[in-house]
Design a protein around this motif. Structure first.
Motif, PDB file in Angstrom:
ATOM      1  N   MET A   1       0.832  -1.209   0.000  1.00 42.85           N
ATOM      2  CA  MET A   1       0.000   0.000   0.000  1.00 42.85           C
ATOM      3  C   MET A   1       0.865   1.256   0.000  1.00 42.85           C
ATOM      4  SD  MET A   1      -3.312  -0.667   2.461  1.00 42.85           S
ATOM      5  CE  MET A   1      -3.926   0.990   2.122  1.00 42.85           C
ATOM      6  N   GLY A   2       1.895   1.252   0.816  1.00 46.32           N
ATOM      7  CA  GLY A   2       2.808   2.393   0.836  1.00 46.32           C
ATOM      8  C   GLY A   2       3.515   2.571  -0.494  1.00 46.32           C
ATOM      9  N   LEU A   3       3.894   1.446  -1.127  1.00 49.24           N
ATOM     10  CA  LEU A   3       4.577   1.507  -2.411  1.00 49.24           C
ATOM     11  C   LEU A   3       3.669   2.067  -3.502  1.00 49.24           C
ATOM     12  CD1 LEU A   3       7.150   0.808  -4.015  1.00 49.24           C
ATOM     13  CD2 LEU A   3       6.180  -1.468  -4.405  1.00 49.24           C
ATOM     14  N   VAL A   4       2.415   1.601  -3.527  1.00 45.14           N
ATOM     15  CA  VAL A   4       1.461   2.095  -4.537  1.00 45.14           C
ATOM     16  C   VAL A   4       1.222   3.591  -4.364  1.00 45.14           C
ATOM     17  CG1 VAL A   4      -0.939   1.970  -5.297  1.00 45.14           C
ATOM     18  CG2 VAL A   4       0.341  -0.132  -4.881  1.00 45.14           C
TER      19      VAL A   4
ATOM     20  N   GLY B   1       4.298  10.025  -6.557  1.00 46.68           N
ATOM     21  CA  GLY B   1       5.602  10.404  -7.089  1.00 46.68           C
ATOM     22  C   GLY B   1       5.537  10.707  -8.576  1.00 46.68           C
ATOM     23  N   LEU B   2       4.814   9.862  -9.332  1.00 50.05           N
ATOM     24  CA  LEU B   2       4.637  10.115 -10.766  1.00 50.05           C
ATOM     25  C   LEU B   2       3.857  11.400 -11.004  1.00 50.05           C
ATOM     26  CD1 LEU B   2       3.815   6.532 -12.124  1.00 50.05           C
ATOM     27  CD2 LEU B   2       5.790   7.928 -12.736  1.00 50.05           C
ATOM     28  N   LEU B   3       2.770  11.567 -10.272  1.00 51.16           N
ATOM     29  CA  LEU B   3       1.918  12.744 -10.453  1.00 51.16           C
ATOM     30  C   LEU B   3       2.699  14.030 -10.178  1.00 51.16           C
ATOM     31  CD1 LEU B   3      -0.865  14.051 -10.900  1.00 51.16           C
ATOM     32  CD2 LEU B   3      -1.329  13.671  -8.464  1.00 51.16           C
ATOM     33  N   PHE B   4       3.352  14.091  -9.029  1.00 56.01           N
ATOM     34  CA  PHE B   4       4.068  15.311  -8.655  1.00 56.01           C
ATOM     35  C   PHE B   4       5.341  15.497  -9.491  1.00 56.01           C
ATOM     36  CE2 PHE B   4       2.092  14.643  -4.241  1.00 56.01           C
ATOM     37  CZ  PHE B   4       0.960  15.353  -4.622  1.00 56.01           C
ATOM     38  N   GLY B   5       6.054  14.400  -9.756  1.00 56.28           N
ATOM     39  CA  GLY B   5       7.302  14.509 -10.513  1.00 56.28           C
ATOM     40  C   GLY B   5       7.074  14.972 -11.942  1.00 56.28           C
ATOM     41  N   ILE B   6       6.078  14.395 -12.618  1.00 54.35           N
ATOM     42  CA  ILE B   6       5.774  14.794 -13.996  1.00 54.35           C
ATOM     43  C   ILE B   6       5.256  16.232 -14.038  1.00 54.35           C
ATOM     44  CG2 ILE B   6       4.277  14.323 -15.968  1.00 54.35           C
ATOM     45  CD1 ILE B   6       4.396  11.365 -15.206  1.00 54.35           C
ATOM     46  N   THR B   7       4.360  16.564 -13.105  1.00 57.91           N
ATOM     47  CA  THR B   7       3.837  17.933 -13.055  1.00 57.91           C
ATOM     48  C   THR B   7       4.950  18.944 -12.833  1.00 57.91           C
ATOM     49  OG1 THR B   7       1.730  17.128 -12.152  1.00 57.91           O
ATOM     50  CG2 THR B   7       2.228  19.471 -11.870  1.00 57.91           C
TER      51      THR B   7
ATOM     52  N   GLN C   1      11.091  11.454  -2.287  1.00 55.16           N
ATOM     53  CA  GLN C   1      12.315  11.080  -3.001  1.00 55.16           C
ATOM     54  C   GLN C   1      12.022  10.743  -4.459  1.00 55.16           C
ATOM     55  OE1 GLN C   1      13.619   7.891  -0.513  1.00 55.16           O
ATOM     56  NE2 GLN C   1      14.374   9.235   1.092  1.00 55.16           N
ATOM     57  N   LEU C   2      10.966   9.965  -4.699  1.00 53.68           N
ATOM     58  CA  LEU C   2      10.616   9.614  -6.075  1.00 53.68           C
ATOM     59  C   LEU C   2      10.231  10.858  -6.881  1.00 53.68           C
ATOM     60  CD1 LEU C   2       8.539   6.303  -5.736  1.00 53.68           C
ATOM     61  CD2 LEU C   2      10.835   6.585  -6.654  1.00 53.68           C
ATOM     62  N   THR C   3       9.537  11.786  -6.239  1.00 47.49           N
ATOM     63  CA  THR C   3       9.142  13.011  -6.926  1.00 47.49           C
ATOM     64  C   THR C   3      10.352  13.753  -7.472  1.00 47.49           C
ATOM     65  OG1 THR C   3       7.142  13.285  -5.583  1.00 47.49           O
ATOM     66  CG2 THR C   3       8.029  15.254  -6.642  1.00 47.49           C
ATOM     67  N   ARG C   4      11.360  13.911  -6.655  1.00 44.35           N
ATOM     68  CA  ARG C   4      12.550  14.641  -7.084  1.00 44.35           C
ATOM     69  C   ARG C   4      13.331  13.877  -8.145  1.00 44.35           C
ATOM     70  NH1 ARG C   4      13.656  19.024  -3.956  1.00 44.35           N
ATOM     71  NH2 ARG C   4      15.834  19.046  -4.611  1.00 44.35           N
ATOM     72  N   ILE C   5      13.404  12.561  -7.995  1.00 42.83           N
ATOM     73  CA  ILE C   5      14.143  11.764  -8.977  1.00 42.83           C
ATOM     74  C   ILE C   5      13.429  11.765 -10.326  1.00 42.83           C
ATOM     75  CG2 ILE C   5      14.914   9.426  -9.551  1.00 42.83           C
ATOM     76  CD1 ILE C   5      15.264   8.978  -6.525  1.00 42.83           C
TER      77      ILE C   5
ATOM     78  N   ARG D   1       4.703   8.795 -24.992  1.00 42.29           N
ATOM     79  CA  ARG D   1       5.263   7.686 -25.747  1.00 42.29           C
ATOM     80  C   ARG D   1       6.763   7.550 -25.567  1.00 42.29           C
ATOM     81  NH1 ARG D   1       4.036   7.756 -32.030  1.00 42.29           N
ATOM     82  NH2 ARG D   1       1.914   7.497 -31.169  1.00 42.29           N
ATOM     83  N   ASN D   2       7.484   8.655 -25.452  1.00 45.18           N
ATOM     84  CA  ASN D   2       8.945   8.595 -25.434  1.00 45.18           C
ATOM     85  C   ASN D   2       9.567   9.105 -24.138  1.00 45.18           C
ATOM     86  OD1 ASN D   2       8.224   9.563 -28.605  1.00 45.18           O
ATOM     87  ND2 ASN D   2       9.465   7.728 -28.367  1.00 45.18           N
ATOM     88  N   VAL D   3       9.217  10.339 -23.777  1.00 48.16           N
ATOM     89  CA  VAL D   3       9.891  10.969 -22.646  1.00 48.16           C
ATOM     90  C   VAL D   3       9.655  10.186 -21.358  1.00 48.16           C
ATOM     91  CG1 VAL D   3      10.016  13.037 -21.216  1.00 48.16           C
ATOM     92  CG2 VAL D   3       9.808  13.249 -23.698  1.00 48.16           C
ATOM     93  N   LEU D   4       8.407   9.851 -21.075  1.00 48.45           N
ATOM     94  CA  LEU D   4       8.081   9.188 -19.809  1.00 48.45           C
ATOM     95  C   LEU D   4       8.750   7.829 -19.701  1.00 48.45           C
ATOM     96  CD1 LEU D   4       6.515   9.370 -17.197  1.00 48.45           C
ATOM     97  CD2 LEU D   4       4.525   8.407 -18.364  1.00 48.45           C
ATOM     98  N   ARG D   5       8.720   7.070 -20.802  1.00 46.94           N
ATOM     99  CA  ARG D   5       9.330   5.732 -20.757  1.00 46.94           C
ATOM    100  C   ARG D   5      10.823   5.816 -20.510  1.00 46.94           C
ATOM    101  NH1 ARG D   5       9.133   1.048 -25.495  1.00 46.94           N
ATOM    102  NH2 ARG D   5      10.481  -0.437 -24.408  1.00 46.94           N
ATOM    103  N   ASN D   6      11.510   6.728 -21.201  1.00 46.17           N
ATOM    104  CA  ASN D   6      12.957   6.852 -21.010  1.00 46.17           C
ATOM    105  C   ASN D   6      13.295   7.429 -19.639  1.00 46.17           C
ATOM    106  OD1 ASN D   6      13.423   5.891 -23.623  1.00 46.17           O
ATOM    107  ND2 ASN D   6      13.357   7.943 -24.518  1.00 46.17           N
ATOM    108  N   ALA D   7      12.442   8.332 -19.154  1.00 47.74           N
ATOM    109  CA  ALA D   7      12.730   8.989 -17.879  1.00 47.74           C
ATOM    110  C   ALA D   7      12.531   8.069 -16.689  1.00 47.74           C
ATOM    111  CB  ALA D   7      11.851  10.229 -17.725  1.00 47.74           C
ATOM    112  N   LEU D   8      11.751   7.012 -16.839  1.00 51.74           N
ATOM    113  CA  LEU D   8      11.439   6.137 -15.705  1.00 51.74           C
ATOM    114  C   LEU D   8      12.489   5.061 -15.473  1.00 51.74           C
ATOM    115  CD1 LEU D   8       7.577   5.635 -15.983  1.00 51.74           C
ATOM    116  CD2 LEU D   8       8.866   7.161 -14.485  1.00 51.74           C
TER     117      LEU D   8
END
Length: 318
Positions: A107-110, A116-122, A198-202, A232-239
């Motif tokens: 649950m913590g991981l999800v 992290g994805l929401l805040f990091g991408i934004t 941490q995930l947000t910043r990374i 299609r490209n940026v998110l996949r490579n960035a992750l």
């Protein structure tokens, strides 16, 4: 075949690591000031002869190499030994407590991944504008805040103040799914807090690096929609980079669960481990630590596989 060959290599490389973990735990427990004989017989005011007989009956007087060999042999057969206090199988105790710890960790991981994805991408898409500045400040504070402190704030605010969640206790999902979700929400959020930051910043850093690459400018110049380019490209490579860090963060979640479970009175591995340390039950402590270490090793193996799958360049050189 490439993935299978890589998987076999990773598994073989983990064998000495796992043996090293078992050896480390064995040595640390043998240097512990707690005497298993005293812990097991202390309430009966045993004589020296009784303590000596207990040590002899349980193989505690055997040379260390023999004790370690017997310990590893039992582990290979799924035998974690017997508690010197309760006389119950340590494996049975782990089987009862581990599911709750896994639930809390997942649950913590999800929560950490989604936020992290929401805040990091934004943050990356609004680079150097007010959403980015706000998210960076909040994520920096989240990294500095320990999980137990976040837990105290959540209990004070949402449990004691608003009465939205219970302050402690656990309800099995078999008994009531809504009750289970209610009892696990605050612990999971507290556990996920630092990892989310941490995930947000990374993710933000990786996204910014990808957005500055030539292929992004070329794609945008060719008329492709920013949504298509990013999705299609940026998110996949960035992750790819955050994926490698995620394996280590799962280890942090497992370790943090020890404290969080104790604070919220959740009968998982953490609370049982604290109780075992308090009682001087070395067999239980040994079994709990090795179980958590093996889970950590397994999670990192899975992350390694996902990393190779996500990175075509690694697959071509495997």
């Amino acid at each position: 075949m490439i993935i299978l060959r890589m998987l076999l290599g990773r598994v073989l490389s983990l064998v000495p690591l796992v043996l090293g973990v078992t050896l480390f735990v064995f040595i640390v427990m043998r240097f512990s000031p707690v005497d298993p004989a005293v812990a097991a017989l202390g309430d009966t005011n045993p004589t020296d002869a009784q303590l000596e007989q207990f040590r002899r009956d349980n193989g505690l007087l055997d040379p260390w190499p023999i004790q370690y060999g017997r310990f590893v042999w039992q582990l290979l057969h799924g035998d974690f030994g017997v508690s010197v206090i309760t006389k119950q199988s340590v494996g049975d105790t782990i089987a009862t407590a581990l599911p709750l710890t896994v639930q809390l960790t997942l649950m913590g991981l999800v929560i950490a991944i989604v936020l992290g994805l929401l805040f990091g991408i934004t943050s990356a898409l609004y680079r150097d504008r007010w959403p980015d500045q706000l998210i960076r400040v909040v994520s920096l504070a989240g990294i500095a805040a320990p999980a137990f402190w976040i837990a105290l704030l959540l209990v004070q605010w949402l449990a004691v103040g608003e009465g939205l969640f219970p302050t402690s206790g656990y309800i099995s999902p078999q008994d009531s799914f809504s009750g289970w979700l209610n009892s696990m929400t605050l612990p999971a959020i507290a556990l996920a807090g630092p990892v989310t930051a941490q995930l947000t910043r990374i993710i933000r850093t990786s996204m910014v690096e990808e957005l500055d690459r030539d292929y992004v400018r070329t794609a945008r110049g060719g008329g492709l929609s920013p949504v298509v380019v990013v999705g299609r490209n940026v998110l996949r490579n960035a992750l790819v980079t955050p994926l490698t860090v995620l394996g280590l963060r799962v280890g942090y979640l497992l370790g943090g669960a020890v404290v969080i479970e104790t604070m919220f009175a959740l009968p998982g591995m953490g609370q049982n481990m604290i109780q075992a340390v308090t009682d001087g039950d070395t067999s239980k402590v040994q079994g709990f630590v090795i179980t958590i270490a093996l889970i950590f090793v397994l999670v990192n193996l899975i992350v390694d596989i996902l990393y190779v799958i996500a990175n075509p360049r690694l697959r071509s050189h495997s």
